[in-house]
Design a protein around this motif. Sequence first.
Motif, PDB file in Angstrom:
ATOM      1  N   ILE A   1      21.992  24.225 -18.580  1.00  9.01           N
ATOM      2  CA  ILE A   1      20.845  24.584 -17.748  1.00  9.01           C
ATOM      3  C   ILE A   1      21.225  25.736 -16.820  1.00  9.01           C
ATOM      4  N   VAL A   2      20.265  26.150 -15.999  1.00  9.92           N
ATOM      5  CA  VAL A   2      20.486  27.175 -14.983  1.00  9.92           C
ATOM      6  C   VAL A   2      21.019  26.518 -13.715  1.00  9.92           C
ATOM      7  N   GLY A   3      22.042  27.113 -13.129  1.00  9.53           N
ATOM      8  CA  GLY A   3      22.543  26.669 -11.835  1.00  9.53           C
ATOM      9  C   GLY A   3      22.765  27.866 -10.941  1.00  9.53           C
ATOM     10  N   PHE A   4      22.303  27.773  -9.691  1.00  8.43           N
ATOM     11  CA  PHE A   4      22.449  28.905  -8.775  1.00  8.43           C
ATOM     12  C   PHE A   4      23.107  28.466  -7.485  1.00  8.43           C
ATOM     13  N   LYS A   5      24.287  29.057  -7.217  1.00  7.28           N
ATOM     14  CA  LYS A   5      24.976  28.868  -5.936  1.00  7.28           C
ATOM     15  C   LYS A   5      24.638  30.062  -5.055  1.00  7.28           C
ATOM     16  N   PRO A   6      23.823  29.868  -4.025  1.00 12.67           N
ATOM     17  CA  PRO A   6      23.443  31.009  -3.193  1.00 12.67           C
ATOM     18  C   PRO A   6      24.547  31.443  -2.236  1.00 12.67           C
ATOM     19  N   THR A   7      24.328  32.564  -1.590  1.00 16.79           N
ATOM     20  CA  THR A   7      25.207  32.987  -0.504  1.00 16.79           C
ATOM     21  C   THR A   7      25.318  31.868   0.518  1.00 16.79           C
TER      22      THR A   7
ATOM     23  N   ALA B   1      24.073  24.040  -0.762  1.00 18.04           N
ATOM     24  CA  ALA B   1      23.173  23.448  -1.750  1.00 18.04           C
ATOM     25  C   ALA B   1      22.526  24.559  -2.556  1.00 18.04           C
ATOM     26  N   GLY B   2      22.027  24.203  -3.748  1.00 21.80           N
ATOM     27  CA  GLY B   2      21.354  25.194  -4.576  1.00 21.80           C
ATOM     28  C   GLY B   2      20.580  24.533  -5.696  1.00 21.80           C
ATOM     29  N   PRO B   3      19.684  25.280  -6.347  1.00 19.94           N
ATOM     30  CA  PRO B   3      18.822  24.732  -7.386  1.00 19.94           C
ATOM     31  C   PRO B   3      19.508  24.607  -8.739  1.00 19.94           C
ATOM     32  N   MET B   4      19.132  23.565  -9.470  1.00 18.88           N
ATOM     33  CA  MET B   4      19.573  23.345 -10.845  1.00 18.88           C
ATOM     34  C   MET B   4      18.307  23.100 -11.665  1.00 18.88           C
ATOM     35  N   THR B   5      18.007  23.992 -12.594  1.00 17.18           N
ATOM     36  CA  THR B   5      16.687  24.056 -13.208  1.00 17.18           C
ATOM     37  C   THR B   5      16.788  24.416 -14.693  1.00 17.18           C
ATOM     38  N   LEU B   6      15.640  24.403 -15.361  1.00 12.53           N
ATOM     39  CA  LEU B   6      15.575  24.793 -16.759  1.00 12.53           C
ATOM     40  C   LEU B   6      15.491  26.302 -16.943  1.00 12.53           C
ATOM     41  N   THR B   7      14.982  27.013 -15.939  1.00  9.11           N
ATOM     42  CA  THR B   7      14.832  28.463 -16.030  1.00  9.11           C
ATOM     43  C   THR B   7      15.230  29.126 -14.722  1.00  9.11           C
ATOM     44  N   VAL B   8      15.531  30.412 -14.800  1.00 10.24           N
ATOM     45  CA  VAL B   8      15.838  31.179 -13.597  1.00 10.24           C
ATOM     46  C   VAL B   8      14.590  31.299 -12.721  1.00 10.24           C
ATOM     47  N   ARG B   9      13.423  31.434 -13.334  1.00  9.33           N
ATOM     48  CA  ARG B   9      12.188  31.505 -12.550  1.00  9.33           C
ATOM     49  C   ARG B   9      12.037  30.262 -11.664  1.00  9.33           C
ATOM     50  N   ASP B  10      12.336  29.103 -12.211  1.00 11.62           N
ATOM     51  CA  ASP B  10      12.245  27.875 -11.423  1.00 11.62           C
ATOM     52  C   ASP B  10      13.277  27.856 -10.294  1.00 11.62           C
ATOM     53  N   ALA B  11      14.477  28.362 -10.569  1.00 11.36           N
ATOM     54  CA  ALA B  11      15.495  28.445  -9.514  1.00 11.36           C
ATOM     55  C   ALA B  11      15.029  29.355  -8.392  1.00 11.36           C
ATOM     56  N   ALA B  12      14.418  30.473  -8.745  1.00 12.82           N
ATOM     57  CA  ALA B  12      13.896  31.399  -7.738  1.00 12.82           C
ATOM     58  C   ALA B  12      12.779  30.752  -6.928  1.00 12.82           C
ATOM     59  N   LEU B  13      11.927  29.982  -7.593  1.00  8.85           N
ATOM     60  CA  LEU B  13      10.855  29.281  -6.893  1.00  8.85           C
ATOM     61  C   LEU B  13      11.424  28.310  -5.862  1.00  8.85           C
ATOM     62  N   LEU B  14      12.418  27.545  -6.260  1.00 12.24           N
ATOM     63  CA  LEU B  14      13.035  26.606  -5.321  1.00 12.24           C
ATOM     64  C   LEU B  14      13.727  27.329  -4.173  1.00 12.24           C
ATOM     65  N   MET B  15      14.363  28.453  -4.455  1.00 12.94           N
ATOM     66  CA  MET B  15      15.037  29.193  -3.397  1.00 12.94           C
ATOM     67  C   MET B  15      14.057  29.674  -2.334  1.00 12.94           C
ATOM     68  N   GLN B  16      12.836  29.973  -2.728  1.00 13.16           N
ATOM     69  CA  GLN B  16      11.842  30.408  -1.746  1.00 13.16           C
ATOM     70  C   GLN B  16      11.470  29.287  -0.782  1.00 13.16           C
ATOM     71  N   VAL B  17      11.733  28.054  -1.180  1.00 14.45           N
ATOM     72  CA  VAL B  17      11.495  26.911  -0.304  1.00 14.45           C
ATOM     73  C   VAL B  17      12.768  26.539   0.451  1.00 14.45           C
ATOM     74  N   LEU B  18      13.883  26.531  -0.230  1.00 13.17           N
ATOM     75  CA  LEU B  18      15.136  26.078   0.380  1.00 13.17           C
ATOM     76  C   LEU B  18      15.634  27.017   1.473  1.00 13.17           C
ATOM     77  N   ALA B  19      15.409  28.310   1.308  1.00 16.55           N
ATOM     78  CA  ALA B  19      15.938  29.304   2.242  1.00 16.55           C
ATOM     79  C   ALA B  19      14.803  29.960   3.013  1.00 16.55           C
ATOM     80  N   ALA B  20      14.875  29.876   4.331  1.00 20.93           N
ATOM     81  CA  ALA B  20      13.815  30.436   5.179  1.00 20.93           C
ATOM     82  C   ALA B  20      13.712  31.939   4.975  1.00 20.93           C
ATOM     83  N   GLY B  21      12.487  32.411   4.731  1.00 23.06           N
ATOM     84  CA  GLY B  21      12.243  33.839   4.611  1.00 23.06           C
ATOM     85  C   GLY B  21      12.699  34.479   3.326  1.00 23.06           C
ATOM     86  N   PHE B  22      13.137  33.681   2.375  1.00 22.53           N
ATOM     87  CA  PHE B  22      13.658  34.236   1.127  1.00 22.53           C
ATOM     88  C   PHE B  22      12.508  34.627   0.200  1.00 22.53           C
TER      89      PHE B  22
END
Length: 494
Positions: free
Chosen positions: A212-218, A237-258
């Motif tokens: 799957i997709v895994g993203f470790k942010p800054t 913490a970071g998103p683990m998803t089926l697609t990069v688009r989904d990871a980006a969607l979660l990052m917009q919630v997890l990180a303020a102002g992202f």
Amino acid sequence: MNRRHVLQTAALALCPVSCGKKLNPPAPFATLADLAAMLQAEQTTPQLLVEHFLQRIARIDRTGPMVNAILELNPEVKAIAASCQPGLLHGLPVLIKDNIDTADAMHTTAGSLALRGHPPAKDAALVTRLREAGAIILGKTNLSEWANIRSPNSTSGWSARGGLTRNPHKLTHSASGSSSGSAAAVAAGLAPAAIGTETNGSIVSPASACGIVGFKPTVGLVSGEGVIPITHHQDTAGPMTLTVRDAALLMQVLAAGFTVELPSDALKGARLGVLRQQSGQQPQVLALFESALQKLREAGAVIVDSVELPHAREAGSLSWKAMLIELRTDLNAYLEARGGEVRSLAELIAFNEKHRDTEMPHFGQEFFERSEQLGAPEIIAAGQKARQRAQQLAGPEGIDAALKEHDLDALICPTNDPVGVINLKTGDTHERVVSTPAAVAGYPHLTVPLGLVDGLPVGFSFIGTAKADGRILALGHAFEQITQARVAPSLIAS
């Protein structure tokens, strides 16, 4: 979100049969984006999505293949689904790793029996953000106990409280760690997304191992408040998803102002440096990698082959020295603030000894014991110097130097070699995984499915400089579109 949509959402919640509209079950392995579109089109409801995933968990995780990715289900999930908040993640089920605090009917234990009796007083900051965005916390995922910092002989995916999580592609093989349950759950289609945590490899390793997709942010982009720590210098913490688009969607919630854009032509003109020394020697992995490099060239990327990463070994060694010192300081602060039976690392060590039959049937707590001996002021001061030097070597003098020398947008390599067979007696088999440079620097690291080798997934890594998270996600999304390499586990899909 406008008032009309809010009213529509409320009406939908009150009318679970969608007031005469035809409802459809989600397709197997539906993404967050797929499910959001279904909700928007009133083809399903949050309640029906929750029921769908609960049934999959019962059929795949609790019986059937028995992946054992879910440590605990949220007993309030159906009620939450009936009244979830409007927002970017409205009605979307998400799993979270069991080292992330929730002040609800679930426990937060890092997989340990020591933390069962005294729940956190409040949600972790990232959980608050998920709830406010309308996400439904479906449950907690199993993990390598204490995020794999207890013993050098540990087995990834095992915890005293949760047992053993297995790889859904081959149940005899490791799901890797420490976010084992988060990766295995998403790969098996038990939820469209999960939140993992990483100190060094604990998102990208299980994500790549489970396909799957895994993203470790800054580090620092996502708040670490309420996450059981190892070291605040590397934990995220970071998103683990089926697609990069989904990871980006979660990052917009997890990180303020992202914010992030995912243009389809992000690879055109992008300069990508190949880390040959980190790519390993597994012939089938390298063959998949070479094929991907050719597709990148065809998409307009400039491949710089090869790029050396200076000081990588020294940075990793200094970081490990500092981490064992920081573990005691950071974990003591968390345990004392939380309260309960165990309020320090020393008390945790004593608890494990007292409950050796259940806590340590397979491996010990050597790292805990070593860390507890590192509390003298002069040792802490030496650890601080080691940490500063490690970050300098891994970041400005390592990743940044390589990017600057070749005018690169990102560094690339195969994330991992296929994982080994699970053996609780001997512990992990330690196949190659690329994680340390980005982990020590605190820089973003994305892994995207690359393909299968003997039925086991391997990933493709994009590594960038600090706060280049949006650019890394954009490159990964474009790569994903031209490769389409994610494969559902055959055992689960059938």
